[in-house]
Design an enzyme around this catalytic site. Sequence first.
Site, PDB file in Angstrom:
ATOM      1  CB  CYS A  75      -0.953  -0.004   1.190  1.00  0.00           C
ATOM      2  SG  CYS A  75      -0.126   0.073   2.809  1.00  0.00           S
ATOM      3  CG  HIS A 128      -4.365   0.549   4.182  1.00  0.00           C
ATOM      4  ND1 HIS A 128      -3.750  -0.100   3.137  1.00  0.00           N
ATOM      5  CD2 HIS A 128      -5.539   1.051   3.684  1.00  0.00           C
ATOM      6  CE1 HIS A 128      -4.516  -0.013   2.064  1.00  0.00           C
ATOM      7  NE2 HIS A 128      -5.598   0.694   2.369  1.00  0.00           N
ATOM      8  CG  ASP A 175      -6.941   1.829  -0.696  1.00  0.00           C
ATOM      9  OD1 ASP A 175      -5.774   1.685  -1.106  1.00  0.00           O
ATOM     10  OD2 ASP A 175      -7.441   1.102   0.184  1.00  0.00           O
TER      11      ASP A 175
END
Length: 261
Positions: A68, A105, A120
Amino acid sequence: MPQRIIERLVQLGYSQSENPIQQISCVQRLFAQLFEFENLDVLLKNEEPITEQFLLDKMVNAERGGLCYELNGLLHIVLRKLSFNVSLAAATVWTGQEWGLDRTHTINLFEYKENLYLIDSGSGNNLALAPLALDGRTITSPSGSYRLRSQKTEKGSMLCERRSEEGWTKHCAFEPDIVGWEDLNRVKELIHTHPDSPFNKTMLVAKTVEDGTFSINEERFSRKWMDGRTKTIRFDRRSDLLEQVKLHAAPGVYDAAVELS
């Protein structure tokens, strides 16, 4: 910005819309096409700091994916170069049974017309492929349906949820606190070294594709289609794993998997 990304955005119709949310969605769809979610650098113990040049060299030039902090780090660079005023933030992922490592994250946030959006591209086979508006509409992609809600949790006041067969389930939670670029290296260090990190033990390659998702780990290849069909291939030998990586992932990811072997 790399010419390869510009050309692909044109092919996907980026310039045909003047709506920034649709334009960002176009970038997210491109990222899903180009980059696998993969942890090979963690297992290969690549401790090089996360910089713009590192991400361009690894993901664009060497055709690798990432985790991520790399995927959303590169997304942040690209969106900024496209003049979107996005900000980095840190969320905590729900593992299915409990909260994962705190604030590991990396995500992007964007404000447009007094609405806050979650962007995202770093969740592998759990990608909405469009910005999620806080308390806005549900977004459906080949990997499922997602929404972002104002809800107080142990890990923040904003909760991203994914709809499953059991109903809406937690995906990640966060506070809309902006973090600096250096936070990517904080996250990387924890992912590489923390005993509770889910990514420093065995290989994972995952992706959201046009008609569903796939994932590859040390034991099997798993494919899911939007119509509910599934397929699993169990590995008897390391060569079986490498064969599936070669078939489904970018060449650079396959090369890294071979190096790990």
